[in-house]
Design a protein around this motif. Sequence first.
Motif, PDB file in Angstrom:
ATOM      1  N   ILE A 120       0.856  -1.193   0.000  1.00  0.00           N
ATOM      2  CA  ILE A 120       0.000   0.000   0.000  1.00  0.00           C
ATOM      3  C   ILE A 120       0.889   1.239   0.000  1.00  0.00           C
ATOM      4  O   ILE A 120       1.845   1.329   0.776  1.00  0.00           O
ATOM      5  CB  ILE A 120      -0.920   0.029   1.241  1.00  0.00           C
ATOM      6  CG1 ILE A 120      -1.833  -1.197   1.276  1.00  0.00           C
ATOM      7  CG2 ILE A 120      -1.756   1.309   1.266  1.00  0.00           C
ATOM      8  CD1 ILE A 120      -2.606  -1.338   2.572  1.00  0.00           C
ATOM      9  N   GLU A 121       0.552   2.175  -0.882  1.00  0.00           N
ATOM     10  CA  GLU A 121       1.276   3.458  -0.920  1.00  0.00           C
ATOM     11  C   GLU A 121       0.290   4.610  -1.021  1.00  0.00           C
ATOM     12  O   GLU A 121      -0.671   4.546  -1.791  1.00  0.00           O
ATOM     13  CB  GLU A 121       2.229   3.508  -2.118  1.00  0.00           C
ATOM     14  CG  GLU A 121       3.446   2.615  -2.025  1.00  0.00           C
ATOM     15  CD  GLU A 121       4.370   2.812  -3.229  1.00  0.00           C
ATOM     16  OE1 GLU A 121       5.181   3.755  -3.200  1.00  0.00           O
ATOM     17  OE2 GLU A 121       4.224   2.035  -4.191  1.00  0.00           O
ATOM     18  N   PHE A 122       0.529   5.633  -0.224  1.00  0.00           N
ATOM     19  CA  PHE A 122      -0.198   6.900  -0.353  1.00  0.00           C
ATOM     20  C   PHE A 122       0.819   7.930  -0.834  1.00  0.00           C
ATOM     21  O   PHE A 122       1.830   8.164  -0.169  1.00  0.00           O
ATOM     22  CB  PHE A 122      -0.785   7.331   0.988  1.00  0.00           C
ATOM     23  CG  PHE A 122      -2.085   6.669   1.346  1.00  0.00           C
ATOM     24  CD1 PHE A 122      -3.243   7.412   1.508  1.00  0.00           C
ATOM     25  CD2 PHE A 122      -2.156   5.289   1.511  1.00  0.00           C
ATOM     26  CE1 PHE A 122      -4.442   6.806   1.847  1.00  0.00           C
ATOM     27  CE2 PHE A 122      -3.344   4.667   1.847  1.00  0.00           C
ATOM     28  CZ  PHE A 122      -4.494   5.426   2.014  1.00  0.00           C
ATOM     29  N   LYS A 123       0.547   8.517  -1.986  1.00  0.00           N
ATOM     30  CA  LYS A 123       1.476   9.488  -2.556  1.00  0.00           C
ATOM     31  C   LYS A 123       0.844  10.878  -2.556  1.00  0.00           C
ATOM     32  O   LYS A 123       0.016  11.198  -3.403  1.00  0.00           O
ATOM     33  CB  LYS A 123       1.845   9.076  -3.983  1.00  0.00           C
ATOM     34  CG  LYS A 123       2.539   7.709  -4.071  1.00  0.00           C
ATOM     35  CD  LYS A 123       2.870   7.352  -5.520  1.00  0.00           C
ATOM     36  CE  LYS A 123       3.571   6.006  -5.613  1.00  0.00           C
ATOM     37  NZ  LYS A 123       3.876   5.627  -7.033  1.00  0.00           N
ATOM     38  N   ASN A 124       1.218  11.666  -1.565  1.00  0.00           N
ATOM     39  CA  ASN A 124       0.750  13.048  -1.444  1.00  0.00           C
ATOM     40  C   ASN A 124      -0.773  13.134  -1.557  1.00  0.00           C
ATOM     41  O   ASN A 124      -1.331  13.932  -2.311  1.00  0.00           O
ATOM     42  CB  ASN A 124       1.405  13.927  -2.526  1.00  0.00           C
ATOM     43  CG  ASN A 124       1.323  15.401  -2.190  1.00  0.00           C
ATOM     44  OD1 ASN A 124       1.282  15.784  -1.027  1.00  0.00           O
ATOM     45  ND2 ASN A 124       1.277  16.234  -3.225  1.00  0.00           N
ATOM     46  N   VAL A 125      -1.477  12.314  -0.781  1.00  0.00           N
ATOM     47  CA  VAL A 125      -2.937  12.195  -0.875  1.00  0.00           C
ATOM     48  C   VAL A 125      -3.625  13.235   0.001  1.00  0.00           C
ATOM     49  O   VAL A 125      -3.312  13.388   1.189  1.00  0.00           O
ATOM     50  CB  VAL A 125      -3.383  10.778  -0.460  1.00  0.00           C
ATOM     51  CG1 VAL A 125      -4.909  10.709  -0.315  1.00  0.00           C
ATOM     52  CG2 VAL A 125      -2.895   9.752  -1.476  1.00  0.00           C
ATOM     53  N   VAL A 139      -2.066   3.685  -4.071  1.00  0.00           N
ATOM     54  CA  VAL A 139      -1.568   2.526  -4.818  1.00  0.00           C
ATOM     55  C   VAL A 139      -1.681   1.282  -3.945  1.00  0.00           C
ATOM     56  O   VAL A 139      -1.221   1.268  -2.802  1.00  0.00           O
ATOM     57  CB  VAL A 139      -0.093   2.739  -5.243  1.00  0.00           C
ATOM     58  CG1 VAL A 139       0.452   1.492  -5.942  1.00  0.00           C
ATOM     59  CG2 VAL A 139       0.021   3.960  -6.141  1.00  0.00           C
ATOM     60  N   VAL A 140      -2.327   0.246  -4.475  1.00  0.00           N
ATOM     61  CA  VAL A 140      -2.444  -1.032  -3.771  1.00  0.00           C
ATOM     62  C   VAL A 140      -1.989  -2.141  -4.717  1.00  0.00           C
ATOM     63  O   VAL A 140      -2.414  -2.187  -5.877  1.00  0.00           O
ATOM     64  CB  VAL A 140      -3.900  -1.297  -3.316  1.00  0.00           C
ATOM     65  CG1 VAL A 140      -4.002  -2.667  -2.644  1.00  0.00           C
ATOM     66  CG2 VAL A 140      -4.383  -0.211  -2.365  1.00  0.00           C
TER      67      VAL A 140
END
Length: 579
Positions: free
Chosen positions: A334-339, A394-395
């Motif tokens: 799991i990624e959080f990119k500047n959410v 992103v998952v």
Amino acid sequence: MIKKLVPFLGEYKKATILTPIMVVFEVVLELMIPLLMARIVDYGIQGEGGMSYTIRMGLLMILMAIVALIFGALSGKFAAEAGMGFAKNIRSGLFEKIQGYSFANVDKFTTASLVTRLTTDVTNTQNAFMMIIRMAIRAPIMLIGATIMAVSINAQLSLIFLISIPVLSLTLFFIGKNAHPRFLAMLEKYDGLNEKVQDFIVNIRVVKAFVREDHEESRFIENAKQVRDAQLNAEKLVILNMPIMQLTIYTSVVAILWFGGNMVIDGTFNIGQMSSFIMYIMQVLISLMMISMIFIMMIISRASFSRIIEGLEEKPTLDDEGTDPNLQLNDGTIEFKNVSFSYTNDPENVVLNQIDLSIKSGETIGIIGGTGSSKTTLVQLIPRLYDILSGEVVVGGHNVKDYRLNVLRDNVAMVLQNNVLFSGTIKDNLKWGNEHATDEEVKAAAKAAQAHDFITSFPNGYDTDLGQGGVNVSGGQKQRLTIARALLKNPKVMILDDSTSAVDTATDAKIRTVFKDSFDDVTTLIIAQRVSSISDADRIIVLDDGEIKGFDTHENLMRSNEIYQEIYESQSKGVSIDG
């Protein structure tokens, strides 16, 4: 407007077509009966026909009346079949549409409003449709046919009832122009009443626990009063129709009897013609009354039509447009990119601000923070229950918007704060996670969630009926059942949103141990209020006011993060923090 609902006729088109055909035959026969009556009086009784002619015509009238009755009964049967089928299809279509709504769509309409649209509004539409295919066919044909027959008998006398048509038309125009917005407002009050009823029934245990029955009753009475006032405001216009209609009809009949009677006395009009003329005039006036009833029903139902169509045409804020139909979720990274995220899509009113984090597949991540820190909002973005305002989630190595919703959500199991169970047995509820699960798989999931022991303590075990909403089990038991249900999905990502708050610390520890030992390939996110529930997590996210204030191990956060230290110290001293 109703044209948009025509496709929902579906398999009931045949019944819809047969209804007006039966009505036409019925009306034609009814139009012939007054003509035969005039012949009986003028030719059979007073003329050369005699008794034999009178008997033949009388029997023919009886036969025509019976056949007309049969056609009328058939039209009623077909209308009921078409109307109820039409309503069933609309309800099914609207319910299917609602199933595709995102959380944002449901928030827009409210649950109570959607219930009203599926029930009251569809019923209004059904009644209007049945009236259209039956009465709306009968009335114009009867009006035209009876008018032609009346004019052919005595054109001069027919002018009397023709004068009534403009009066009725102006009345209907006035009512139609002013009544629709009032009925729309009335239905909105119904939404509020349904919302109040739903709120009371769902939370009736809380109401009784706080002895607030009187308070809730007064609130309900106030909502009911608002509905009544809205109904009166709408109906006081509609009720003008009937007295004006009756006044016009009775005035016309009296005038016809006066002038027609004088013609009979003068010998310019036969008694038989007079009687049939009066019958045709009554048919004309009854047809006008039916038309006014149709008009009023359409006014009442127009608000319901618009609300149903609004629900059907609502575009879900989340859909599979632009997704890859072949893309599968392979792991739980799991990624959080500047959410950033806002429930109102307003950049000035965000509840999550510039979130950056990276989680490896198989990690156990704790999430902690005070009330309003947006813990639940954060995890709801992973299965794409809402779409973000900016950035990228992103998952499994792909943006969540690249997956079909069913593929993404099948691989992300989420146990919500509210432990929702459905009417039925324990086994039925657990199989919501996987309807094809074997009994062994169901038991294994229950054991992992520490639910097997209390399930088997019930006389019926896994076949125990939970009652509506799971009223037959405790809060902690509900939580364990919902965890077991989620485990049956065999997800890549497991999200536990404060899902062990109602279980004791020992059971909580056992659940965490099982997760760590048996589901080490599943990425697990645990929202918790107790530090002890997440202290052994691989890493812990500390949220505050929609921002990440720390993301590290328990030990490191204890050394360097003031917010986490404050939470830990408060709980260690036995002070309950608001979280």
